[in-house]
Design a protein around this motif. Sequence first.
Motif, PDB file in Angstrom:
ATOM      1  N   HIS A  45      54.004  32.286  29.468  1.00 34.47           N
ATOM      2  CA  HIS A  45      53.465  32.395  31.427  1.00 34.47           C
ATOM      3  C   HIS A  45      54.246  33.702  31.573  1.00 34.47           C
ATOM      4  O   HIS A  45      55.830  34.168  30.731  1.00 34.47           O
ATOM      5  CB  HIS A  45      54.822  31.558  31.820  1.00 34.47           C
ATOM      6  CG  HIS A  45      54.261  30.549  31.440  1.00 34.47           C
ATOM      7  ND1 HIS A  45      53.748  28.964  32.781  1.00 34.47           N
ATOM      8  CD2 HIS A  45      54.981  29.421  30.658  1.00 34.47           C
ATOM      9  CE1 HIS A  45      53.988  28.409  32.148  1.00 34.47           C
ATOM     10  NE2 HIS A  45      54.925  28.221  31.076  1.00 34.47           N
ATOM     11  N   ALA A  46      53.468  34.565  32.050  1.00 29.33           N
ATOM     12  CA  ALA A  46      54.127  35.972  32.727  1.00 29.33           C
ATOM     13  C   ALA A  46      53.799  36.366  34.560  1.00 29.33           C
ATOM     14  O   ALA A  46      52.683  35.694  34.414  1.00 29.33           O
ATOM     15  CB  ALA A  46      53.400  37.510  31.573  1.00 29.33           C
ATOM     16  N   THR A  47      54.659  36.873  34.790  1.00 29.99           N
ATOM     17  CA  THR A  47      54.392  37.573  35.979  1.00 29.99           C
ATOM     18  C   THR A  47      53.389  38.599  36.434  1.00 29.99           C
ATOM     19  O   THR A  47      54.426  39.152  36.049  1.00 29.99           O
ATOM     20  CB  THR A  47      55.659  37.095  36.914  1.00 29.99           C
ATOM     21  OG1 THR A  47      56.235  36.075  37.129  1.00 29.99           O
ATOM     22  CG2 THR A  47      55.377  37.847  38.450  1.00 29.99           C
ATOM     23  N   LEU A  48      52.407  38.550  37.552  1.00 32.86           N
ATOM     24  CA  LEU A  48      52.050  40.005  37.389  1.00 32.86           C
ATOM     25  C   LEU A  48      52.212  40.370  38.148  1.00 32.86           C
ATOM     26  O   LEU A  48      52.137  39.483  39.197  1.00 32.86           O
ATOM     27  CB  LEU A  48      50.887  39.610  36.814  1.00 32.86           C
ATOM     28  CG  LEU A  48      50.341  39.150  35.707  1.00 32.86           C
ATOM     29  CD1 LEU A  48      48.389  39.043  35.679  1.00 32.86           C
ATOM     30  CD2 LEU A  48      50.509  39.918  34.409  1.00 32.86           C
ATOM     31  N   ARG A  49      53.306  41.499  38.751  1.00 30.07           N
ATOM     32  CA  ARG A  49      53.282  42.516  40.384  1.00 30.07           C
ATOM     33  C   ARG A  49      52.744  43.725  40.915  1.00 30.07           C
ATOM     34  O   ARG A  49      52.555  44.494  39.850  1.00 30.07           O
ATOM     35  CB  ARG A  49      55.025  42.872  40.293  1.00 30.07           C
ATOM     36  CG  ARG A  49      55.571  41.518  39.952  1.00 30.07           C
ATOM     37  CD  ARG A  49      56.937  41.530  40.042  1.00 30.07           C
ATOM     38  NE  ARG A  49      58.111  40.754  39.544  1.00 30.07           N
ATOM     39  CZ  ARG A  49      58.142  39.736  40.014  1.00 30.07           C
ATOM     40  NH1 ARG A  49      57.795  39.570  41.550  1.00 30.07           N
ATOM     41  NH2 ARG A  49      58.723  38.856  40.129  1.00 30.07           N
ATOM     42  N   CYS A  50      52.108  43.701  41.406  1.00 21.35           N
ATOM     43  CA  CYS A  50      50.998  44.839  41.523  1.00 21.35           C
ATOM     44  C   CYS A  50      51.850  45.762  42.214  1.00 21.35           C
ATOM     45  O   CYS A  50      52.818  45.951  42.992  1.00 21.35           O
ATOM     46  CB  CYS A  50      49.888  43.988  43.434  1.00 21.35           C
ATOM     47  SG  CYS A  50      48.940  45.439  43.719  1.00 21.35           S
ATOM     48  N   ALA A  51      52.254  46.752  41.813  1.00 18.59           N
ATOM     49  CA  ALA A  51      53.479  47.614  41.918  1.00 18.59           C
ATOM     50  C   ALA A  51      52.496  48.449  42.500  1.00 18.59           C
ATOM     51  O   ALA A  51      54.242  49.330  43.577  1.00 18.59           O
ATOM     52  CB  ALA A  51      53.961  48.625  40.798  1.00 18.59           C
ATOM     53  N   GLY A  52      52.192  49.501  42.695  1.00 14.07           N
ATOM     54  CA  GLY A  52      51.342  50.409  43.641  1.00 14.07           C
ATOM     55  C   GLY A  52      51.149  50.279  45.057  1.00 14.07           C
ATOM     56  O   GLY A  52      50.547  49.154  45.592  1.00 14.07           O
ATOM     57  N   THR A  53      50.709  51.571  45.764  1.00 15.32           N
ATOM     58  CA  THR A  53      50.846  50.953  46.716  1.00 15.32           C
ATOM     59  C   THR A  53      48.909  51.794  47.302  1.00 15.32           C
ATOM     60  O   THR A  53      48.309  51.531  48.286  1.00 15.32           O
ATOM     61  CB  THR A  53      51.321  51.846  47.989  1.00 15.32           C
ATOM     62  OG1 THR A  53      50.979  53.166  47.684  1.00 15.32           O
ATOM     63  CG2 THR A  53      53.008  50.920  48.147  1.00 15.32           C
ATOM     64  N   ARG A  54      48.349  52.294  46.176  1.00 15.47           N
ATOM     65  CA  ARG A  54      47.229  53.292  46.125  1.00 15.47           C
ATOM     66  C   ARG A  54      46.414  51.989  45.259  1.00 15.47           C
ATOM     67  O   ARG A  54      46.658  51.544  44.364  1.00 15.47           O
ATOM     68  CB  ARG A  54      47.347  54.509  45.422  1.00 15.47           C
ATOM     69  CG  ARG A  54      48.496  54.377  44.326  1.00 15.47           C
ATOM     70  CD  ARG A  54      48.422  55.977  44.053  1.00 15.47           C
ATOM     71  NE  ARG A  54      49.263  55.921  42.583  1.00 15.47           N
ATOM     72  CZ  ARG A  54      49.435  56.634  41.830  1.00 15.47           C
ATOM     73  NH1 ARG A  54      49.189  57.890  42.367  1.00 15.47           N
ATOM     74  NH2 ARG A  54      50.140  56.904  40.834  1.00 15.47           N
ATOM     75  N   GLY A  55      44.577  52.530  45.580  1.00 12.55           N
ATOM     76  CA  GLY A  55      44.226  51.815  44.302  1.00 12.55           C
ATOM     77  C   GLY A  55      44.230  52.313  42.964  1.00 12.55           C
ATOM     78  O   GLY A  55      43.830  53.205  42.597  1.00 12.55           O
ATOM     79  N   GLY A  56      43.503  51.046  41.574  1.00 16.70           N
ATOM     80  CA  GLY A  56      43.621  51.470  40.936  1.00 16.70           C
ATOM     81  C   GLY A  56      43.466  50.385  40.244  1.00 16.70           C
ATOM     82  O   GLY A  56      43.390  49.577  40.488  1.00 16.70           O
ATOM     83  N   SER A  57      43.204  50.712  38.849  1.00 11.75           N
ATOM     84  CA  SER A  57      42.812  48.434  37.815  1.00 11.75           C
ATOM     85  C   SER A  57      43.419  49.150  36.736  1.00 11.75           C
ATOM     86  O   SER A  57      44.186  50.085  36.112  1.00 11.75           O
ATOM     87  CB  SER A  57      41.610  49.558  37.370  1.00 11.75           C
ATOM     88  OG  SER A  57      41.508  50.741  36.577  1.00 11.75           O
ATOM     89  N   ALA A  58      43.638  47.964  36.141  1.00  7.14           N
ATOM     90  CA  ALA A  58      44.663  48.286  34.749  1.00  7.14           C
ATOM     91  C   ALA A  58      44.451  46.913  33.739  1.00  7.14           C
ATOM     92  O   ALA A  58      43.543  46.344  34.413  1.00  7.14           O
ATOM     93  CB  ALA A  58      46.177  47.671  35.300  1.00  7.14           C
ATOM     94  N   LYS A  59      44.221  47.080  32.299  1.00  8.20           N
ATOM     95  CA  LYS A  59      44.049  45.687  31.912  1.00  8.20           C
ATOM     96  C   LYS A  59      44.980  45.231  31.512  1.00  8.20           C
ATOM     97  O   LYS A  59      45.824  46.199  30.565  1.00  8.20           O
ATOM     98  CB  LYS A  59      43.255  46.546  30.904  1.00  8.20           C
ATOM     99  CG  LYS A  59      41.318  46.944  30.732  1.00  8.20           C
ATOM    100  CD  LYS A  59      40.540  47.644  29.152  1.00  8.20           C
ATOM    101  CE  LYS A  59      39.285  48.028  29.777  1.00  8.20           C
ATOM    102  NZ  LYS A  59      38.746  46.685  30.732  1.00  8.20           N
ATOM    103  N   MET A  60      44.942  44.240  31.505  1.00 14.84           N
ATOM    104  CA  MET A  60      46.516  43.494  31.341  1.00 14.84           C
ATOM    105  C   MET A  60      45.935  42.723  29.521  1.00 14.84           C
ATOM    106  O   MET A  60      45.140  41.521  29.704  1.00 14.84           O
ATOM    107  CB  MET A  60      46.355  42.289  32.364  1.00 14.84           C
ATOM    108  CG  MET A  60      46.978  42.526  33.735  1.00 14.84           C
ATOM    109  SD  MET A  60      47.865  44.354  33.518  1.00 14.84           S
ATOM    110  CE  MET A  60      49.584  43.857  32.958  1.00 14.84           C
ATOM    111  N   THR A  61      46.563  42.926  28.409  1.00 15.61           N
ATOM    112  CA  THR A  61      46.177  42.702  27.663  1.00 15.61           C
ATOM    113  C   THR A  61      47.163  41.868  26.791  1.00 15.61           C
ATOM    114  O   THR A  61      48.501  41.221  27.040  1.00 15.61           O
ATOM    115  CB  THR A  61      46.083  43.859  26.805  1.00 15.61           C
ATOM    116  OG1 THR A  61      45.174  44.827  27.035  1.00 15.61           O
ATOM    117  CG2 THR A  61      45.665  43.024  24.993  1.00 15.61           C
ATOM    118  N   ALA A  62      47.038  40.058  26.394  1.00 10.79           N
ATOM    119  CA  ALA A  62      47.688  39.400  26.213  1.00 10.79           C
ATOM    120  C   ALA A  62      47.628  39.604  24.026  1.00 10.79           C
ATOM    121  O   ALA A  62      46.103  39.705  24.313  1.00 10.79           O
ATOM    122  CB  ALA A  62      47.747  38.207  26.506  1.00 10.79           C
ATOM    123  N   LEU A  63      48.498  39.723  23.385  1.00 12.67           N
ATOM    124  CA  LEU A  63      48.727  39.868  22.087  1.00 12.67           C
ATOM    125  C   LEU A  63      48.594  38.560  21.758  1.00 12.67           C
ATOM    126  O   LEU A  63      50.023  37.663  21.999  1.00 12.67           O
ATOM    127  CB  LEU A  63      49.589  40.898  21.570  1.00 12.67           C
ATOM    128  CG  LEU A  63      49.780  42.222  22.444  1.00 12.67           C
ATOM    129  CD1 LEU A  63      51.097  43.373  22.515  1.00 12.67           C
ATOM    130  CD2 LEU A  63      48.289  43.003  22.241  1.00 12.67           C
TER     131      LEU A  63
END
Length: 90
Positions: A45-63
């Motif tokens: 289990h992991a919690t993903l939090r949207c941190a910024g106030t501006r737009g963008g993208s990220a890749k979340m990688t599970a190892l």
Amino acid sequence: MRPGTVVTLVLEPRADDKRWTAVRSSAPVFVVASDWRMDPDGTAHATLRCAGTRGGSAKMTALAKAPDVAGAARAAFTLDVTVTPYRQKG
């Protein structure tokens, strides 16, 4: 996702001999992974939090890696996340 959004990522136990080891963000300024935990049955289990106030993208990688094999864990799952800010006017 919108800024301020919190999502729980649940990774089912793997069918091979590998185990989940971590979740990483390619852009923690947009999305941060926290509260990582492994259950005894192999579910992660992991919690993903949207941190910024501006737009963008990220890749979340599970190892994942086999617990009895030396070396670094490898990417086993990738989630593309796009952050879309709320419109300011209109």
